[in-house]
Design an enzyme around this catalytic site. Structure first.
Site, PDB file in Angstrom:
ATOM      1  N   ILE A 296      18.791   8.527 -25.280  1.00  0.00           N
ATOM      2  CA  ILE A 296      19.874   8.624 -26.272  1.00  0.00           C
ATOM      3  C   ILE A 296      21.043   9.377 -25.639  1.00  0.00           C
ATOM      4  O   ILE A 296      20.954  10.572 -25.376  1.00  0.00           O
ATOM      5  CB  ILE A 296      19.401   9.354 -27.539  1.00  0.00           C
ATOM      6  CG1 ILE A 296      18.180   8.670 -28.150  1.00  0.00           C
ATOM      7  CG2 ILE A 296      20.536   9.411 -28.565  1.00  0.00           C
ATOM      8  CD1 ILE A 296      17.608   9.401 -29.357  1.00  0.00           C
TER       9      ILE A 296
ATOM     10  N   GLY B  84      24.850   8.151 -20.733  1.00  0.00           N
ATOM     11  CA  GLY B  84      25.915   8.368 -19.755  1.00  0.00           C
ATOM     12  C   GLY B  84      26.089   7.180 -18.834  1.00  0.00           C
ATOM     13  O   GLY B  84      26.085   6.022 -19.268  1.00  0.00           O
TER      14      GLY B  84
ATOM     15  N   THR C  58      24.742   4.448 -25.401  1.00  0.00           N
ATOM     16  CA  THR C  58      25.933   5.288 -25.257  1.00  0.00           C
ATOM     17  C   THR C  58      27.012   4.801 -26.207  1.00  0.00           C
ATOM     18  O   THR C  58      27.005   3.629 -26.612  1.00  0.00           O
ATOM     19  CB  THR C  58      26.464   5.253 -23.809  1.00  0.00           C
ATOM     20  OG1 THR C  58      27.695   6.002 -23.736  1.00  0.00           O
ATOM     21  CG2 THR C  58      26.741   3.839 -23.326  1.00  0.00           C
TER      22      THR C  58
ATOM     23  N   SER D 169      30.190   5.067 -25.249  1.00  0.00           N
ATOM     24  CA  SER D 169      31.328   4.900 -24.345  1.00  0.00           C
ATOM     25  C   SER D 169      31.243   3.548 -23.644  1.00  0.00           C
ATOM     26  O   SER D 169      30.272   3.275 -22.944  1.00  0.00           O
ATOM     27  CB  SER D 169      31.344   6.015 -23.302  1.00  0.00           C
ATOM     28  OG  SER D 169      32.174   5.685 -22.211  1.00  0.00           O
TER      29      SER D 169
ATOM     30  N   GLN E 221      31.220   4.025 -19.827  1.00  0.00           N
ATOM     31  CA  GLN E 221      29.892   4.411 -19.358  1.00  0.00           C
ATOM     32  C   GLN E 221      28.950   3.225 -19.350  1.00  0.00           C
ATOM     33  O   GLN E 221      28.202   3.006 -18.382  1.00  0.00           O
ATOM     34  CB  GLN E 221      29.310   5.518 -20.246  1.00  0.00           C
ATOM     35  CG  GLN E 221      29.905   6.888 -20.009  1.00  0.00           C
ATOM     36  CD  GLN E 221      29.194   7.971 -20.803  1.00  0.00           C
ATOM     37  OE1 GLN E 221      28.568   7.706 -21.828  1.00  0.00           O
ATOM     38  NE2 GLN E 221      29.280   9.200 -20.333  1.00  0.00           N
TER      39      GLN E 221
ATOM     40  N   CYS F   2      34.457  26.998 -20.074  1.00  0.00           N
ATOM     41  CA  CYS F   2      33.043  26.756 -20.364  1.00  0.00           C
ATOM     42  C   CYS F   2      32.148  27.571 -19.428  1.00  0.00           C
ATOM     43  O   CYS F   2      31.146  28.157 -19.856  1.00  0.00           O
ATOM     44  CB  CYS F   2      32.713  25.278 -20.245  1.00  0.00           C
ATOM     45  SG  CYS F   2      33.360  24.272 -21.600  1.00  0.00           S
TER      46      CYS F   2
END
Length: 387
Positions: free
Chosen positions: A174, A177, A197, A199, A202, A358
C-alpha cells in the site's frame, strides 16, 4: 497634531515583533544575526512580524522568499524544538490548520489523489537524482550501514524478514512508490506483489522498473482494494491517511489479510494525538498530510487487529534526509539547466528547507519512525523480531 508617521508606526511594530521573537527563542541557543552557523541571519525586517503572526508557515515562507538564511537550518530547527518553546508549539503551530483537520475529513476519497499530483508527480527526474538506486522514499535503516544505498537495502530486507516472506507468497504494498519494495521482494524472496499508488508518475515508472517480474502496479486508492494477501506492507503512506480515516484504513488491511498473515506499517509518528500537521508542510509539500500518534494507531486497530512489535528508529531519518539533501544539492545545477521551467531558485529553497527542517525535527525527537508489525487477533503464531 502628532508627528508620529506611518513609517515610525511600522518600525515600532517590527521592533515589537523582533523583541517578542527574541524572548520566545531565549534559551534555545538560536539568535538573530548571531555568529553561529545555526543562527538566523535576517535580510528583510518584515521577517519578524510575518513569523510572529504566521508561526512555522511564516518561517518557511520567509526562507523561500530569501528574507532569512543560515548555514545549518537542520540544527536551527533541532535547537528550537528541543526547548519548551518547541514542546508547547507556540512558535511552530497554526490554529487554522488544527481546526481544519479537526472539523473536516481532508483525506476523503475525493481528495486522495491531491498529494500525488502536487508532490509525487512533480518530476521523476528529481527523485531519481535525490534517492538511492532503488528509489526508496522512506527512512533507511542505518544500524549496520554507512551510506544511503546500504541503509535502504537493509531496511527493505528487514521488512521482508519481519513479515516472514517465503517464495510463492502474494503481497500487497500500500503506497508502493516507484516499486522499490516490490522489486526487491520479488527478486530476493520470490514473491508476487500488487503495489498501489495515488501518483501517476510513480505508477508509470514503477511499471517500467518492475517489468518482467511478478508485480502488478495499480493507480488506486487503498479503499478500493478487496483481495486477500499473504502479507501486507505499507511504507511511508500512512502519513497521507488522516485521523478520520485510520479506522477505515485498518478495516481494509484486516479484510485483505489472510489468517495468520502479517501487516507491517512503516510510518512517521508524532508524540501527541492532536489533529493537524505543520501548516508550511501541508501547504507546500504534503497537502492533506497528517502524522499519526501511537495512541491513534492503536485505537484504530481495536479489537480485530493486534500489535506484535513496535520498532522505533526515528534518528535514522535524520541521516536519511541529510543524505537525500546532499544528492539533491549535487544534482541541482543539472536539474535547473535541464528542467528550468519546473525547478526555480525558489523551488530549490523550498526543497532545501523541507529536507533540513524534517531532519531537525527527527534530531530533536519531535518526530519518530515506527515499524509496527500487526496481525489478526485470530493469529495463533508467536512473533519474534528478526535480528
Amino acid at each position: 497634531m502628532s508627528d508620529f508617521t506611518t513609517e515610525q508606526f511600522e518600525d515600532n511594530n517590527r521592533g515589537f515583533a523582533q523583541q517578542r521573537l527574541e524572548r520566545l527563542l531565549a534559551g534555545s541557543g538560536v539568535a538573530f544575526n548571531g555568529p553561529n552557523p545555526w543562527d538566523i541571519q535576517v535580510f528583510n525586517p518584515s521577517f519578524y512580524k510575518h513569523v510572529l503572526i504566521n508561526g512555522s508557515l511564516g518561517l518557511g515562507e520567509a526562507y523561500m522568499n530569501e528574507w532569512w538564511d543560515c548555514e545549518q537550518i537542520d540544527e536551527t530547527i533541532n535547537l528550537i524544538l528541543r526547548t519548551s518553546l518547541g514542546e508547547s508549539q507556540k512558535f511552530l503551530s497554526n490554529f487554522a490548520t488544527w481546526a481544519q483537520a479537526k472539523l473536516f475529513n481532508l483525506q476523503k476519497r475525493s481528495r486522495a489523489f491531491h498529494v500525488g499530483k502536487q508532490h509525487y508527480d512533480i518530476g521523476n527526474e528529481l527523485y531519481v537524482a535525490m534517492l538511492d538506486e532503488r528509489m526508496v522514499y522512506t527512512c533507511g535503516y542505518w544500524a549496520r550501514a554507512d551510506n544511503l544505498e546500504d541503509a535502504q537495502k537493509h531496511k527493505l530486507d528487514l521488512v521482508c524478514r519481519k513479515i516472514g516472506l517465503r517464495k510463492g507468497m502474494k503481497i500487497l504494498d500500500i503506497g508502493c512508490g516507484w516499486g522499490s519494495f516490490a522489486e526487491f521482494a520479488a527478486q530476493q524472496y520470490g514473491v508476487e506483489v500488487v503495489g498501489i499508488t495515488i501518483s501517476k508518475a510513480q505508477a508509470d515508472l514503477a511499471t517500467e522498473r518492475c517489468r518482467g517480474l511478478p508485480i502488478e502496479i495499480r493507480l488506486q486508492d487503498y479503499r478500493d482494494v478487496g483481495s486477500k494477501f499473504d502479507a501486507i506492507v505499507s511504507l511511508g503512506m500512512f502519513e497521507h491517511v488522516g485521523h478520520k480515516n485510520y479506522r477505515t484504513y485498518m478495516d481494509v488491511a484486516r479484510k485483505c489479510l489472510k489468517n495468520n498473515a502479517r501487516f507491517l506499517l512503516h510510518t512517521i509518528g508524532k508524540n501527541d494525538s492532536r489533529p493537524g500537521a505543520d501548516p508550511w508542510a501541508v501547504k507546500y509539500i504534503f497537502p492533506n498530510g497528517e502524522i499519526p500518534s501511537l495512541r491513534q494507531i492503536s485505537a484504530a486497530l481495536e479489537p480485530y487487529l493486534i500489535i506484535e512489535d513496535v520498532h522505533n528508529f526515528g534518528p535514522d531519518y535524520d541521516h536519511t534526509l541529510m543524505a537525500w539533501f546532499n544528492n539533491f544539492d549535487n544534482a541541482w545545477t543539472k536539474l535547473k539547466q535541464n528542467y528550468a521551467q519546473k525547478y526555480s531558485e525558489q523551488f530549490y529553497r523550498m526543497w532545501k528547507y523541507y529536507l533540513h527542517a524534517c531532519a531537525g525535527g527527527f534530531r530533536a525527537r519531535h518526530m519518530q519512525l515506527w515499524q509496527i508489525v500487526i496481525s489478526s487477533s485470530r493469529n495463533q503464531n508467536t512473533y519474534r523480531r528478526p535480528e
